[in-house]
Motif scaffolding. Structure first.
Motif, PDB file in Angstrom:
ATOM      1  N   GLU A  79     -20.948 -58.783 -27.854  1.00  0.00           N
ATOM      2  CA  GLU A  79     -20.582 -60.154 -27.483  1.00  0.00           C
ATOM      3  C   GLU A  79     -21.244 -60.548 -26.170  1.00  0.00           C
ATOM      4  O   GLU A  79     -21.732 -61.673 -26.022  1.00  0.00           O
ATOM      5  CB  GLU A  79     -19.059 -60.281 -27.366  1.00  0.00           C
ATOM      6  N   ASN A 130     -16.640 -61.508 -20.495  1.00  0.00           N
ATOM      7  CA  ASN A 130     -17.318 -62.279 -21.534  1.00  0.00           C
ATOM      8  C   ASN A 130     -16.767 -63.682 -21.653  1.00  0.00           C
ATOM      9  O   ASN A 130     -17.523 -64.654 -21.836  1.00  0.00           O
ATOM     10  CB  ASN A 130     -17.209 -61.560 -22.876  1.00  0.00           C
ATOM     11  N   ASP A 144     -18.329 -53.852 -30.144  1.00  0.00           N
ATOM     12  CA  ASP A 144     -18.252 -55.307 -30.331  1.00  0.00           C
ATOM     13  C   ASP A 144     -18.171 -56.086 -29.013  1.00  0.00           C
ATOM     14  O   ASP A 144     -18.860 -57.104 -28.856  1.00  0.00           O
ATOM     15  CB  ASP A 144     -17.076 -55.671 -31.237  1.00  0.00           C
ATOM     16  N   SER A 178     -18.884 -67.099 -21.191  1.00  0.00           N
ATOM     17  CA  SER A 178     -19.021 -68.002 -22.341  1.00  0.00           C
ATOM     18  C   SER A 178     -18.866 -69.465 -21.945  1.00  0.00           C
ATOM     19  O   SER A 178     -19.356 -70.361 -22.632  1.00  0.00           O
ATOM     20  CB  SER A 178     -18.007 -67.641 -23.435  1.00  0.00           C
TER      21      SER A 178
END
Length: 395
Positions: free
Chosen positions: A108, A387, A104, A391
């Motif tokens: 992402e 991440n 996961d 983002s």
């Protein structure tokens, strides 16, 4: 002067200033983006490498005093290759088989970069980026199998996919069904600088073909596991703690003075055959000092390094580094030479802030403002935090 950006973390969430957000957004929107990933990127699933390279370097230079020591050099080399295989290659077949929840955080990452390039509005730049990696595993391929972003790994074909660096010169578009309007689809070029467990050699026509790595790794494990006593493997792994060749040389001498290899000398020929079989079975650059010459002598490795160097020499290029120590000398040299490009920007995400000094020593003689270091204040920079930082580029 190098720039250092420290990012605060509060309750598992990064706090990024508006200035830092602006720097990141400008870099990603106005540059040709390239990622460079090392073993640290795959560490969530596979762990990191040990000091194999230092031990191999010392062993390759070791001067055997007699025939028994020459045999011990071969046997020790075989055990080191096997130890590396067991720790770093064999787990790939079980841990990276099909998608599950452990992937996961990697998915992402794929979703974030897809959104970044989907929203790219600079008409002078395409929606394509490149990922260069020294990792052998297929984590990145699996990421983009479950993402909207097209991944070009250099292979073409359905039944017997073949690898060619010419395949990286493609751009992808989607055309509307009821009009002639075309829109570029975000895509990533994946270039594995040190080869891959998915690479196989076509013994009939030559070149590289795609292969099912799980079967190959499993077969190799079953064929050679009985050759290596697990107790001896553990003893050797625990014996070598050196971080410098001179220390490793002393540890090699002490190991050869022991009786650990006495019962194995009669099988020296079997261990020599194993080494040749291992090198033929996996088209990868092994963690030895030989990898520099191996890379230059192998056409595909050379071509991939040439593409890497060319990308860094283009105007307004950005290199985003994560999980890579720059201890691979041939890659470090290429990056340092490319830093004469005044428009090249290098963004190094540092796992621990204390390691910034190590990077600065590696790039010490290069005096310019190419490099920006990003580290967390008081925390290690995990994939989750990486991440989170990315983002903010499209938020």
């Amino acid at each position: 002067m190098d720039k250092i950006i420290k990012i605060a973390v509060d309750a598992g969430k990064v706090t990024i200033s508006e200035d830092t957000k602006s720097i990141l957004r400008n870099l990603f929107s106005g540059c040709r983006v390239n990622f460079l990933f090392g073993a640290g990127f795959s560490a969530n699933l596979l762990g990191t490498l040990s000091n194999n390279e230092v031990i191999f370097e010392a062993l390759q230079k070791y001067q055997a005093k007699n025939e028994d020591e020459r045999k011990k050099v071969t046997i020790l080399s075989a055990f080191l290759y096997w130890s590396f295989f067991v720790r770093c290659i064999a787990p790939i077949s079980s841990k990276i088989s099909t998608y599950d929840s452990s992937f996961d955080p990697y998915k992402e990452f794929g979703d974030i970069v897809y959104r970044i390039f989907s929203e790219r509005g600079n008409p002078a730049l395409d929606r394509q980026f490149s990922i260069f990696t020294t990792n052998y595993d297929p984590i990145i391929e699996l990421i983009f199998d479950h993402s909207n972003c097209i991944c070009n790994d250099g292979f073409e074909g359905r039944i017997e996919p073949r690898f060619s660096t010419d395949n990286y010169s493609k751009t992808y578009y989607r055309q509307a069904i009821f009009s002639n309007r075309k829109a570029e689809i975000p895509s990533v070029n994946l270039l594995k600088l040190h080869g891959s467990v998915t690479w196989g050699q076509d013994i009939f026509w030559g070149g590289i073909i795609y292969r099912q790595y799980r079967d190959k790794i499993g077969c190799f494990t079953n064929t050679y596991s009985t050759l290596f006593d697990t107790t001896i493997v553990s003893t050797i792994d625990a014996h070598f703690t050196a971080n410098r060749p001179d220390e490793a040389n002393k540890q090699i001498q002490s190991l050869f003075a022991s009786s650990i290899f006495d019962t194995l000398l009669a099988k020296e020929d079997d261990y020599g055959k194993f080494i040749q079989a291992y090198k033929m079975a996996f088209l990868i650059v092994n963690p030895t000092k030989e990898k520099f010459s191996d890379t230059l002598l192998n056409k595909n490795y050379y071509e991939l390094l040439r593409i890497f160097s060319n990308e860094l020499e283009k105007e307004n290029s950005l290199l985003v580094v994560n999980g890579f120590s720059f201890r691979d000398e041939h890659i470090l040299d290429l990056v340092k030479r490319s830093m004469v490009n005044p428009s090249l920007k290098i963004l190094i995400f540092v796992y621990q802030a204390t390691a910034i000094g190590d990077f600065q020593r590696l790039f010490g003689e290069v005096k310019n403002n190419n490099i920006t270091y990003i580290a967390l204040d008081g925390e290690n920079l995990s994939l989750n935090y990486f991440n989170q930082i990315l983002s903010h580029i499209h938020s």
